[in-house]
Design a protein around this motif. Structure first.
Motif, PDB file in Angstrom:
ATOM      1  N   LEU A   1       0.826  -1.204   0.000  1.00 35.84           N
ATOM      2  CA  LEU A   1       0.000   0.000   0.000  1.00 35.84           C
ATOM      3  C   LEU A   1       0.866   1.261   0.000  1.00 35.84           C
ATOM      4  N   THR A   2       1.936   1.230   0.763  1.00 41.10           N
ATOM      5  CA  THR A   2       2.851   2.376   0.803  1.00 41.10           C
ATOM      6  C   THR A   2       3.463   2.632  -0.565  1.00 41.10           C
ATOM      7  N   ALA A   3       3.886   1.556  -1.233  1.00 37.59           N
ATOM      8  CA  ALA A   3       4.484   1.694  -2.565  1.00 37.59           C
ATOM      9  C   ALA A   3       3.466   2.226  -3.572  1.00 37.59           C
ATOM     10  N   LEU A   4       2.244   1.732  -3.519  1.00 34.93           N
ATOM     11  CA  LEU A   4       1.192   2.212  -4.424  1.00 34.93           C
ATOM     12  C   LEU A   4       0.900   3.689  -4.173  1.00 34.93           C
ATOM     13  N   HIS A   5       0.831   4.053  -2.921  1.00 34.22           N
ATOM     14  CA  HIS A   5       0.577   5.453  -2.546  1.00 34.22           C
ATOM     15  C   HIS A   5       1.697   6.353  -3.066  1.00 34.22           C
ATOM     16  N   GLN A   6       2.922   5.895  -2.939  1.00 36.17           N
ATOM     17  CA  GLN A   6       4.064   6.675  -3.406  1.00 36.17           C
ATOM     18  C   GLN A   6       4.077   6.821  -4.926  1.00 36.17           C
ATOM     19  N   GLN A   7       3.453   5.854  -5.609  1.00 38.65           N
ATOM     20  CA  GLN A   7       3.346   5.929  -7.070  1.00 38.65           C
ATOM     21  C   GLN A   7       2.196   6.816  -7.520  1.00 38.65           C
ATOM     22  N   GLY A   8       1.436   7.327  -6.568  1.00 38.70           N
ATOM     23  CA  GLY A   8       0.334   8.222  -6.905  1.00 38.70           C
ATOM     24  C   GLY A   8      -0.993   7.545  -7.140  1.00 38.70           C
ATOM     25  N   VAL A   9      -1.095   6.253  -6.802  1.00 38.53           N
ATOM     26  CA  VAL A   9      -2.364   5.542  -6.945  1.00 38.53           C
ATOM     27  C   VAL A   9      -3.301   5.980  -5.814  1.00 38.53           C
ATOM     28  N   ARG A  10      -4.513   6.366  -6.150  1.00 36.65           N
ATOM     29  CA  ARG A  10      -5.503   6.751  -5.140  1.00 36.65           C
ATOM     30  C   ARG A  10      -6.081   5.483  -4.521  1.00 36.65           C
ATOM     31  N   LEU A  11      -6.060   5.407  -3.199  1.00 30.79           N
ATOM     32  CA  LEU A  11      -6.446   4.190  -2.489  1.00 30.79           C
ATOM     33  C   LEU A  11      -7.699   4.421  -1.647  1.00 30.79           C
ATOM     34  N   PHE A  12      -8.616   3.439  -1.696  1.00 28.78           N
ATOM     35  CA  PHE A  12      -9.868   3.510  -0.951  1.00 28.78           C
ATOM     36  C   PHE A  12     -10.181   2.145  -0.350  1.00 28.78           C
ATOM     37  N   VAL A  13     -11.021   2.147   0.677  1.00 26.95           N
ATOM     38  CA  VAL A  13     -11.577   0.916   1.234  1.00 26.95           C
ATOM     39  C   VAL A  13     -13.084   0.934   1.038  1.00 26.95           C
ATOM     40  N   ALA A  14     -13.650  -0.205   0.632  1.00 28.97           N
ATOM     41  CA  ALA A  14     -15.099  -0.386   0.560  1.00 28.97           C
ATOM     42  C   ALA A  14     -15.414  -1.710   1.244  1.00 28.97           C
ATOM     43  N   SER A  15     -16.073  -1.631   2.398  1.00 30.31           N
ATOM     44  CA  SER A  15     -16.323  -2.817   3.209  1.00 30.31           C
ATOM     45  C   SER A  15     -17.787  -2.891   3.610  1.00 30.31           C
ATOM     46  N   ASN A  16     -18.304  -4.112   3.740  1.00 31.54           N
ATOM     47  CA  ASN A  16     -19.660  -4.303   4.239  1.00 31.54           C
ATOM     48  C   ASN A  16     -19.723  -4.279   5.761  1.00 31.54           C
ATOM     49  N   GLY A  17     -18.610  -3.952   6.414  1.00 34.17           N
ATOM     50  CA  GLY A  17     -18.556  -3.927   7.874  1.00 34.17           C
ATOM     51  C   GLY A  17     -19.141  -2.666   8.474  1.00 34.17           C
ATOM     52  N   LEU A  18     -19.105  -2.611   9.808  1.00 34.02           N
ATOM     53  CA  LEU A  18     -19.564  -1.443  10.539  1.00 34.02           C
ATOM     54  C   LEU A  18     -18.534  -0.316  10.452  1.00 34.02           C
ATOM     55  N   GLU A  19     -19.017   0.919  10.524  1.00 27.34           N
ATOM     56  CA  GLU A  19     -18.146   2.078  10.358  1.00 27.34           C
ATOM     57  C   GLU A  19     -16.989   2.088  11.357  1.00 27.34           C
ATOM     58  N   SER A  20     -17.286   1.926  12.640  1.00 26.42           N
ATOM     59  CA  SER A  20     -16.230   2.014  13.649  1.00 26.42           C
ATOM     60  C   SER A  20     -15.234   0.876  13.514  1.00 26.42           C
ATOM     61  N   TYR A  21     -15.708  -0.308  13.141  1.00 26.67           N
ATOM     62  CA  TYR A  21     -14.800  -1.446  12.945  1.00 26.67           C
ATOM     63  C   TYR A  21     -13.811  -1.150  11.826  1.00 26.67           C
ATOM     64  N   VAL A  22     -14.319  -0.720  10.682  1.00 23.51           N
ATOM     65  CA  VAL A  22     -13.455  -0.440   9.527  1.00 23.51           C
ATOM     66  C   VAL A  22     -12.439   0.638   9.864  1.00 23.51           C
ATOM     67  N   LYS A  23     -12.893   1.719  10.447  1.00 24.11           N
ATOM     68  CA  LYS A  23     -11.993   2.834  10.737  1.00 24.11           C
ATOM     69  C   LYS A  23     -10.975   2.481  11.812  1.00 24.11           C
ATOM     70  N   GLU A  24     -11.390   1.697  12.811  1.00 20.98           N
ATOM     71  CA  GLU A  24     -10.470   1.338  13.882  1.00 20.98           C
ATOM     72  C   GLU A  24      -9.412   0.334  13.420  1.00 20.98           C
ATOM     73  N   VAL A  25      -9.794  -0.619  12.575  1.00 22.66           N
ATOM     74  CA  VAL A  25      -8.797  -1.551  12.039  1.00 22.66           C
ATOM     75  C   VAL A  25      -7.730  -0.783  11.273  1.00 22.66           C
TER      76      VAL A  25
END
Length: 214
Positions: A97-121
């Motif tokens: 993920l760090t390498a992709l970010h450094q290459q300028g790739v925009r990164l997102f998460v899309a999860s069917n989980g609960l908001e606090s769970y996703v953000k806390e992980v």
């Protein structure tokens, strides 16, 4: 790139299973559940679903009030586990993920989980600054990952992306939104054939860097 969380970035069972057993211990102590804890394979095989559908599969004979109590307990035990250092990312996730970010790739998460769970992980595993947006069914109250990904694409005005995930819901979300689908074939709890329609399947997360180079 849009990533699923459980079974893609995060080795879910390392946090989930202790919380799962603690949840049923507590349900029994509150006289809300009788009998043995359902097999671990049942909940692991349900990952990728919305939480309400998970409980329908794990304890179908219990009523909705018990399911909602289980929501609260499972989340609390998981958040406490994260705070205590439980749960690990798959090998190579942070570095890739760090390498992709450094290459300028925009990164997102899309999860069917609960908001606090996703953000806390994401926060506890120190990968939060790499992501431009964290989308969860819990926060946006979407009924499917197809809708969640569509909302993300529209909000950020994205016309081309890769959907990276390990379950059929990820494949469906990518294909129905016209995305390139990368199937993560390293989690232990998916069912056979779930990734058949992915454009590419990878055996290790770091292979994303090889695909980018191609």
């Amino acid at each position: 790139m849009i990533f699923d969380l459980d079974g893609t970035l995060f080795q879910t069972e390392t946090l989930l299973l202790p919380a799962y057993h603690a949840t049923f211990d507590q349900l029994r102590s509150e006289k809300l559940y009788i009998g043995d804890t359902p097999p671990e394979s049942t909940i692991l095989g349900s990952l990728g679903m919305l939480l309400e559908h998970i409980w329908q599969k794990v304890m179908p004979e219990s009523d909705v009030a018990v399911h909602r109590r289980a929501d609260v307990l499972l989340l609390d035990y998981q958040l406490n586990g994260l705070a205590g250092g439980e749960g690990i990312l798959y090998e190579g996730v942070a570095e890739t993920l760090t390498a992709l970010h450094q290459q300028g790739v925009r990164l997102f998460v899309a999860s069917n989980g609960l908001e606090s769970y996703v953000k806390e992980v994401v926060a506890h595993k120190s990968i939060g600054p790499l992501f431009e947006g964290l989308y969860s069914a819990g926060e946006f109250q979407t009924r499917s990952k197809v809708d969640l990904v569509r909302m993300l694409l529209e909000t950020y005005d994205i016309s081309s992306a890769w959907m990276v995930g390990d379950r059929s819901s990820d494949v469906e979300a990518g294909l129905k939104n016209g995305l390139t689908v990368i199937g993560c074939d390293y989690a232990d709890f998916k069912s056979g054939g779930e990734l058949e329609d992915a454009h590419v399947r990878i055996q290790h997360f770091s292979q994303l860097l090889e695909l980018i180079e191609r």
